[in-house]
Design a protein around this motif. Structure first.
Motif, PDB file in Angstrom:
ATOM      1  N   THR A  30       0.844  -1.202   0.000  1.00  0.00           N
ATOM      2  CA  THR A  30       0.000   0.000   0.000  1.00  0.00           C
ATOM      3  C   THR A  30       0.878   1.251   0.000  1.00  0.00           C
ATOM      4  N   HIS A  31       1.935   1.238   0.801  1.00  0.00           N
ATOM      5  CA  HIS A  31       2.874   2.370   0.795  1.00  0.00           C
ATOM      6  C   HIS A  31       3.533   2.508  -0.578  1.00  0.00           C
ATOM      7  N   MET A  32       3.958   1.401  -1.166  1.00  0.00           N
ATOM      8  CA  MET A  32       4.693   1.473  -2.438  1.00  0.00           C
ATOM      9  C   MET A  32       3.824   1.984  -3.579  1.00  0.00           C
ATOM     10  N   ARG A  33       2.493   1.864  -3.446  1.00  0.00           N
ATOM     11  CA  ARG A  33       1.616   2.380  -4.504  1.00  0.00           C
ATOM     12  C   ARG A  33       1.793   3.884  -4.670  1.00  0.00           C
ATOM     13  N   THR A  34       2.203   4.572  -3.614  1.00  0.00           N
ATOM     14  CA  THR A  34       2.343   6.028  -3.712  1.00  0.00           C
ATOM     15  C   THR A  34       3.789   6.474  -3.572  1.00  0.00           C
TER      16      THR A  34
END
Ligand SMILES: [Zn+2]
Length: 211
Positions: A30-34
């Protein structure tokens, strides 16, 4: 979006190596998506891993190996149609494919919505929503807690955490988050163990806290 807080290099390496459990993997992904920095770093690690695999001698696989991998990839249904996630801005599409429980009240101004994992995991995953001005009780954790902010913001002794920011709590980190003014703060949380509340008020409240 300005991202100030990232997973540790060790955690990104564990993600790339596939050694995180399903719940932790969801929080880091989820963090890596942004976060271009972390997703770029993980891509580089994965390429190194692929090069090393190519140099290994071939190993015989069972006849159904490919079918089993494809079966795992397609185990999750497509994201449901409709507006059931309209109240969760910033929730990545891949998370929407999991089955969600209902929002439930866990404390003044705070609601929790569980995410059901299709595999056994020592980590629980849920959305946590708190209204502006909510001050959580001072606490630490009995084990790892990974938090990724989806919308809104909070602040604690470790700094300011806005959309995309990643926070790690464990038994050594004591913090007391305060939700910033403006909008509800919604986070995706992957948590092992439970909260350990501090101070007299915390110890009095501990039996009633449902986290
Ligand atoms: Zn990052």
């Amino acid at each position: 979006m300005t991202i100030r807080h990232h997973p540790s290099d060790d955690m990104l390496q564990a993600y790339a190596a596939g050694t995180l459990d399903e719940g932790q993997r969801i929080a880091v992904a989820t963090h890596m998506r942004t976060c271009a920095r972390c997703s770029g770093w993980v891509s580089a690690l994965e390429q190194v891993g692929a090069c090393m695999l190519e140099r290994l001698p071939p190993t015989a696989m069972s006849m159904d190996a490919l079918d089993r991998v494809l079966g795992r990839l397609s185990a999750l249904p497509p994201p449901p149609a409709g507006a059931i996630f309209d109240d969760v801005p910033g929730l990545p599409a891949f998370v929407r494919r999991y089955r969600f429980g209902q929002w439930t009240w866990v404390g003044p101004g705070v609601h929790l919505r569980p995410i059901e994992l299709p595999v056994d995991s020592p980590t629980r995953v849920f959305l946590l929503k708190a209204v502006p001005g909510t001050r959580m009780l001072q606490h630490s954790h009995t084990d790892l807690e990974l938090t990724c902010v989806l919308s809104g913001a909070f602040r604690h002794q470790g700094g300011y955490f806005g959309p995309g920011d990643f926070d790690l709590g464990d038994e050594d980190v004591e913090h007391q988050p305060l939700v910033e003014p403006g909008e509800d703060c919604i986070c995706l949380v992957a948590m092992q163990g439970k909260l350990r509340l501090s101070g007299l008020l915390g110890r009095l409240m501990q039996p009633f806290v449902r986290l």
